[in-house]
Design a protein around this motif. Structure first.
Motif, PDB file in Angstrom:
ATOM      1  N   LEU A 137       3.520  12.489   5.919  1.00 33.53           N
ATOM      2  CA  LEU A 137       3.392  11.920   4.570  1.00 33.53           C
ATOM      3  C   LEU A 137       3.644  12.972   3.481  1.00 33.53           C
ATOM      4  O   LEU A 137       3.938  12.627   2.339  1.00 33.53           O
ATOM      5  CB  LEU A 137       1.996  11.300   4.398  1.00 33.53           C
ATOM      6  N   GLY A 138       3.556  14.238   3.875  1.00 29.06           N
ATOM      7  CA  GLY A 138       3.844  15.309   2.922  1.00 29.06           C
ATOM      8  C   GLY A 138       5.259  15.252   2.367  1.00 29.06           C
ATOM      9  O   GLY A 138       5.559  15.829   1.320  1.00 29.06           O
ATOM     10  N   PHE A 139       6.150  14.540   3.066  1.00 28.81           N
ATOM     11  CA  PHE A 139       7.526  14.382   2.571  1.00 28.81           C
ATOM     12  C   PHE A 139       7.628  13.317   1.467  1.00 28.81           C
ATOM     13  O   PHE A 139       8.641  13.226   0.788  1.00 28.81           O
ATOM     14  CB  PHE A 139       8.449  13.935   3.714  1.00 28.81           C
ATOM     15  N   ALA A 140       6.585  12.493   1.330  1.00 31.02           N
ATOM     16  CA  ALA A 140       6.706  11.320   0.455  1.00 31.02           C
ATOM     17  C   ALA A 140       6.648  11.680  -1.024  1.00 31.02           C
ATOM     18  O   ALA A 140       5.838  12.496  -1.447  1.00 31.02           O
ATOM     19  CB  ALA A 140       5.606  10.320   0.784  1.00 31.02           C
ATOM     20  N   ASN A 141       7.508  11.049  -1.813  1.00 24.46           N
ATOM     21  CA  ASN A 141       7.434  11.153  -3.267  1.00 24.46           C
ATOM     22  C   ASN A 141       6.426  10.170  -3.838  1.00 24.46           C
ATOM     23  O   ASN A 141       5.897  10.370  -4.930  1.00 24.46           O
ATOM     24  CB  ASN A 141       8.802  10.879  -3.887  1.00 24.46           C
ATOM     25  N   SER A 142       6.204   9.087  -3.103  1.00 25.43           N
ATOM     26  CA  SER A 142       5.204   8.109  -3.541  1.00 25.43           C
ATOM     27  C   SER A 142       4.634   7.399  -2.322  1.00 25.43           C
ATOM     28  O   SER A 142       5.241   7.412  -1.238  1.00 25.43           O
ATOM     29  CB  SER A 142       5.806   7.103  -4.524  1.00 25.43           C
ATOM     30  N   TYR A 143       3.480   6.812  -2.522  1.00 23.66           N
ATOM     31  CA  TYR A 143       2.725   6.242  -1.410  1.00 23.66           C
ATOM     32  C   TYR A 143       1.794   5.182  -1.960  1.00 23.66           C
ATOM     33  O   TYR A 143       1.286   5.310  -3.070  1.00 23.66           O
ATOM     34  CB  TYR A 143       1.908   7.343  -0.735  1.00 23.66           C
ATOM     35  N   CYS A 144       1.555   4.141  -1.197  1.00 26.31           N
ATOM     36  CA  CYS A 144       0.501   3.206  -1.594  1.00 26.31           C
ATOM     37  C   CYS A 144      -0.205   2.600  -0.398  1.00 26.31           C
ATOM     38  O   CYS A 144       0.364   2.500   0.695  1.00 26.31           O
ATOM     39  CB  CYS A 144       1.042   2.097  -2.493  1.00 26.31           C
ATOM     40  N   PHE A 145      -1.456   2.254  -0.615  1.00 30.83           N
ATOM     41  CA  PHE A 145      -2.186   1.412   0.330  1.00 30.83           C
ATOM     42  C   PHE A 145      -3.147   0.553  -0.485  1.00 30.83           C
ATOM     43  O   PHE A 145      -3.418   0.833  -1.652  1.00 30.83           O
ATOM     44  CB  PHE A 145      -2.916   2.257   1.394  1.00 30.83           C
ATOM     45  N   ASN A 146      -3.608  -0.527   0.134  1.00 28.70           N
ATOM     46  CA  ASN A 146      -4.382  -1.520  -0.601  1.00 28.70           C
ATOM     47  C   ASN A 146      -5.848  -1.587  -0.168  1.00 28.70           C
ATOM     48  O   ASN A 146      -6.161  -2.235   0.829  1.00 28.70           O
ATOM     49  CB  ASN A 146      -3.791  -2.918  -0.392  1.00 28.70           C
ATOM     50  N   PRO A 147      -6.736  -0.959  -0.926  1.00 31.98           N
ATOM     51  CA  PRO A 147      -8.159  -1.197  -0.665  1.00 31.98           C
ATOM     52  C   PRO A 147      -8.507  -2.693  -0.716  1.00 31.98           C
ATOM     53  O   PRO A 147      -9.506  -3.113  -0.130  1.00 31.98           O
ATOM     54  CB  PRO A 147      -8.845  -0.400  -1.781  1.00 31.98           C
ATOM     55  N   HIS A 148      -7.652  -3.487  -1.380  1.00 31.34           N
ATOM     56  CA  HIS A 148      -7.945  -4.927  -1.437  1.00 31.34           C
ATOM     57  C   HIS A 148      -7.519  -5.652  -0.163  1.00 31.34           C
ATOM     58  O   HIS A 148      -7.698  -6.856  -0.066  1.00 31.34           O
ATOM     59  CB  HIS A 148      -7.328  -5.593  -2.676  1.00 31.34           C
ATOM     60  N   LYS A 149      -6.988  -4.927   0.793  1.00 28.02           N
ATOM     61  CA  LYS A 149      -6.727  -5.582   2.061  1.00 28.02           C
ATOM     62  C   LYS A 149      -7.854  -5.304   3.045  1.00 28.02           C
ATOM     63  O   LYS A 149      -8.533  -6.202   3.495  1.00 28.02           O
ATOM     64  CB  LYS A 149      -5.371  -5.131   2.633  1.00 28.02           C
ATOM     65  N   TRP A 150      -8.040  -4.030   3.353  1.00 27.64           N
ATOM     66  CA  TRP A 150      -8.896  -3.718   4.496  1.00 27.64           C
ATOM     67  C   TRP A 150     -10.088  -2.830   4.108  1.00 27.64           C
ATOM     68  O   TRP A 150     -10.789  -2.348   4.964  1.00 27.64           O
ATOM     69  CB  TRP A 150      -8.014  -3.054   5.579  1.00 27.64           C
ATOM     70  N   MET A 151     -10.312  -2.656   2.812  1.00 25.04           N
ATOM     71  CA  MET A 151     -11.387  -1.743   2.425  1.00 25.04           C
ATOM     72  C   MET A 151     -12.456  -2.419   1.585  1.00 25.04           C
ATOM     73  O   MET A 151     -13.105  -1.779   0.757  1.00 25.04           O
ATOM     74  CB  MET A 151     -10.837  -0.477   1.747  1.00 25.04           C
ATOM     75  N   PHE A 152     -12.663  -3.738   1.812  1.00 20.76           N
ATOM     76  CA  PHE A 152     -13.836  -4.438   1.275  1.00 20.76           C
ATOM     77  C   PHE A 152     -13.873  -4.506  -0.257  1.00 20.76           C
ATOM     78  O   PHE A 152     -14.937  -4.678  -0.846  1.00 20.76           O
ATOM     79  CB  PHE A 152     -15.128  -3.805   1.838  1.00 20.76           C
ATOM     80  N   THR A 153     -12.702  -4.345  -0.857  1.00 20.37           N
ATOM     81  CA  THR A 153     -12.587  -4.307  -2.313  1.00 20.37           C
ATOM     82  C   THR A 153     -11.729  -5.478  -2.731  1.00 20.37           C
ATOM     83  O   THR A 153     -10.567  -5.554  -2.337  1.00 20.37           O
ATOM     84  CB  THR A 153     -11.900  -2.985  -2.736  1.00 20.37           C
ATOM     85  N   ASN A 154     -12.273  -6.388  -3.518  1.00 20.30           N
ATOM     86  CA  ASN A 154     -11.446  -7.573  -3.709  1.00 20.30           C
ATOM     87  C   ASN A 154     -10.223  -7.339  -4.572  1.00 20.30           C
ATOM     88  O   ASN A 154     -10.154  -6.428  -5.385  1.00 20.30           O
ATOM     89  CB  ASN A 154     -12.242  -8.805  -4.172  1.00 20.30           C
ATOM     90  N   PHE A 155      -9.219  -8.183  -4.301  1.00 25.92           N
ATOM     91  CA  PHE A 155      -7.944  -8.174  -4.996  1.00 25.92           C
ATOM     92  C   PHE A 155      -8.188  -8.290  -6.486  1.00 25.92           C
ATOM     93  O   PHE A 155      -9.024  -9.092  -6.913  1.00 25.92           O
ATOM     94  CB  PHE A 155      -7.122  -9.382  -4.499  1.00 25.92           C
ATOM     95  N   ASP A 156      -7.471  -7.536  -7.397  1.00 25.01           N
ATOM     96  CA  ASP A 156      -6.382  -6.666  -7.021  1.00 25.01           C
ATOM     97  C   ASP A 156      -6.776  -5.206  -7.095  1.00 25.01           C
ATOM     98  O   ASP A 156      -7.388  -4.761  -8.062  1.00 25.01           O
ATOM     99  CB  ASP A 156      -5.181  -6.936  -7.926  1.00 25.01           C
TER     100      ASP A 156
END
Lengths: 478, 478
Positions: free
Chosen positions: A293-312
């Protein structure tokens, strides 16, 4: 109701607020009693409500009664422990309360000055997540990069693409428009949001190359390199690669190190979309998914999917915030202010598509503090264990087969009897209301997806689902 | 906390839900005691919280204590009756509770099937608003058009531009990308979101023509016609005009009938942005602002600005939904389902940038039912009256002048002493904490904006503000 002003008074707000909190708590307690997939017919809810708005205000209990009577039957219960469809959108008590506080404060976070706490808590939460997931230091706000909350991974991909487009053209696309020569790359298994972003940003879907995948449905870096080189030789401008950590269809893991090297060698922006799977990196044993992932210029993940945080709540990071802000910055006179001019603050309006923004960091803060890193890890591990258990049952039953590797919490499987029986199996199961599954196509086969990550899903729900699936299959086989 | 699972139990949710409801009610009661513009220094909130996330979960009352101690001083109080800055974002009890229900249900409304009630209540609410504002019938779902909730007018403008772009190019831009020849038009007074949309959509800011305004800061239709004709003669492709009903700077009203005729004659898409002012059309006497709206291909206004519905809630309409859906539609295998295939339902994912979407119609439903059309009209009229009263005080004071017409609830004024004293006046007033004003530039003059539309703003707040302004000016004059 305050007769003079029509407003709800603070005391009325207390009364109806308690009533609604009770309703939600009760909903959580009886959620398993509802069919998971709404059995409503098209037009049913629309037709059950008045076609015209009320001239006079109505008492709040009348509204709550209609929620129970008309809205509830039209709900597909994403928070049910028997919801295994699409992807999770697991909410939790602290997240709901964090969102409630956001609504109660009612602030706009477009500029630092329009509520400093909104911006600073967001920056801090995104920094906490860097530590929690052991993300590259370039994504921490103390570096040249940083994080921001987007509404969704779709918007994150679009923002990343715009930053990449402007970097590749030295901001000429922003000024003169696209020229039909900019190219983007992703795997044939990537989420549809990448194609949508490529259309929106004016590149054109014909200029999105869908790179071939290997037998695990992961992008082939050699094919990516060949495609970029060929396009560049043809005088075109490769500008953006989107790799996926955990595809929607099958949870495939694109090899980031190899893809990253291809991108770096060729000066192409690498975006990494880990919308659902990223959360797994809370646990050290799953951090391999981010290797490279150190090569990435950008990255995302969604706490609203699997981290108990409602959308969005999508956590979006860039390694160089200047590239993002250059692409999206606007500063009309009516937004000028001393804090912005000082250069000491972040104005998140320049990190996203819209101008306005809610105080979404509160729910993330509430969730992380309520569960602690320990509590979050506990649940991620439990979900993965349940999925592995389910996969082992599929493997042990000769009538079924796994269709793809199941590295985390998604199990792709099918009955060996062909597409038709799988389609019928899906319909029968979903109509039963006992559970909700969705499908995909993998290697041109109709495939069932068992996505295990709801907040209250336990072993007993997985056992019941598997029993239902076997029983329904037995009936259909005859 | 449930020791075994870490989750908040329904009973704990009741307890802390009540506590938070109480906190919000109390916040409403004491909101006038806080400085309206946060007095926090950059880094203050970030530095006051731990740099790392907690390993173990924390009790909920510890979180609430930090809200009071650390977050509250970093809040700029948008809900204060002394908030006159930017634009309103007026929330209300029923809106907060509608949003709470949305969080509690935790559904995704991307497809009809993923919660039919989420889609159908949204369609109904947008239809109710057609009736409430007396909008053109083409925007009603029973016609070829229809409405959808967007997060903001920025996103609405982007969606409208994409629909216009694809209509003008027969979907070629979606396939091949933009060609640098597509043109958009708006007035020099339009919101910055139009320029941002033009950049995002790949047209390029150089291809946005900023049309000259008249002495009321409204777009000149003759100049628009001339610009479109000239561009077309040059072989370019005019595709999009955005007119504004109530500009951000000064509440200027672009003449829709004349602009609409120009657009219709030339086959150019007309979008109308009435983000704040649109709500005024609840009252028959203000509906003249929409005169000519029948020419519009798309339209938006923000209940989250002036209609007591908390952010985000932009009501976006198109007269032909096919044009919008063609521009934004995607249908990967994992989203296929019987309801979608039947063609009998709306899938709102194809009406917006993102895939995922919250159940935002609930707060609109709660607000409209709580206030009734009568209650909403009462408040809109009251805000306009207060603004007119304020404007009359400005006019009666020889030291001040109005800088633009004030047709509705925004008053643009300045001290006659020049830019410097107005800038200092603004700084002194905002630092006092007693009220919060922002500025703009009109006719190249530094101008103060008094935006009157907060939920609980009454005559006494306007009187106090005017007294403060006069006192501060008197001090600065010496």
């Amino acid at each position: 109701m305050d007769a003079k002003s029509y407003h709800m008074t603070p005391d009325e707000f207390r009364r109806w607020g308690y009533a609604l909190v009770d309703w939600i708590a009760g909903y959580q307690e009886r959620i398993e009693s509802f069919p998971v997939l709404s059995q409503a017919a098209p037009g049913e809810m629309y037709g059950a409500l008045p076609a015209s708005p009320p001239a006079q205000g109505e008492p709040f209990d009348a509204i709550l009664a209609d929620v129970e009577r008309i809205i509830l039957p039209g709900i597909t219960h994403w928070q049910s422990p028997n919801f295994f469809a699409f992807f999770p959108a697991n909410a939790s008590g602290p997240a709901i309360l964090g969102d409630l506080l956001s609504s109660g404060l009612g602030v706009q976070g477009m500029l630092w000055a329009t509520s400093p706490a909104c911006t600073e808590l967001e920056t801090l939460m995104l920094d906490w997540l860097v530590e929690m997931l052991d993300l590259p230091g370039a994504f921490h706000s103390s570096s040249a990069g940083g994080g921001v909350i987007q509404d969704s991974a779709s918007s994150a991909a679009l923002c990343a693409l715009l930053a990449a487009r402007e970097r590749a053209t030295n901001l000429a696309s922003n000024r003169q428009g696209c020229d039909g020569k900019l190219l983007a790359y992703t795997s044939s298994q990537a989420h549809s949001s990448i194609e949508k972003a490529v259309k929106i940003a004016g590149l054109g879907s014909a200029n999105l190359r869908l790179i071939e995948v290997d037998e695990t449905f992961a992008m082939r870096p050699d094919r990516l390199a060949a495609a970029i080189d060929q396009d560049r030789q043809a005088g075109l401008t490769p500008c953006f690669v989107s790799a996926t950590v955990g595809t929607t269809s099958s949870s495939a893991l694109d090899p980031l190190s190899e893809i990253g090297q291809v991108c770096r060698d060729r000066g192409v922006w690498l975006h990494v979309d880990a919308a659902m799977a990223g959360t797994a990196a809370l646990c050290p044993e799953f951090r391999y998914i981010h290797h490279g992932l150190g090569f990435a210029n950008s990255y995302c993940f969604n706490p609203h999917k699997w981290m108990f945080t409602n959308f969005d709540c999508d956590a979006f990071y860039v390694a160089d915030r200047t590239a993002l802000v250059n692409a999206l910055s606007i500063l009309p006179e009516y937004l000028r202010n001393q804090a912005t001019q000082s250069g000491q603050v972040i104005d998140y309006r320049d990190w996203q598509i819209s101008l306005g923004r809610r105080f979404r960091a509160l729910k993330l803060w509430f969730v992380i503090r309520h569960y602690g890193v320990e509590g979050l890890r506990y649940h991620i591990r439990r979900h993965v264990e349940l999925a592995q258990q389910f996969a082992s049952w599929v493997e042990a039953d000769g009538r079924f087969e796994l269709v793809a590797p199941a590295p985390l919490n998604l199990v792709c499987f099918r009955h060996r009897g062909g597409d038709e029986i799988n389609q019928r199996l899906l319909d029968v199961l979903n109509r039963s209301g006992a559970l909700y599954l969705t499908h995909t196509r993998l290697a041109d086969q109709f495939t069932l997806r068992m996505s295990i990550a709801q907040t209250h899903t336990e072993l007993r729900h997985i056992e019941a689902a598997w029993a239902q699936i076997r029983t329904a299959a037995a009936t259909l086989e005859h």
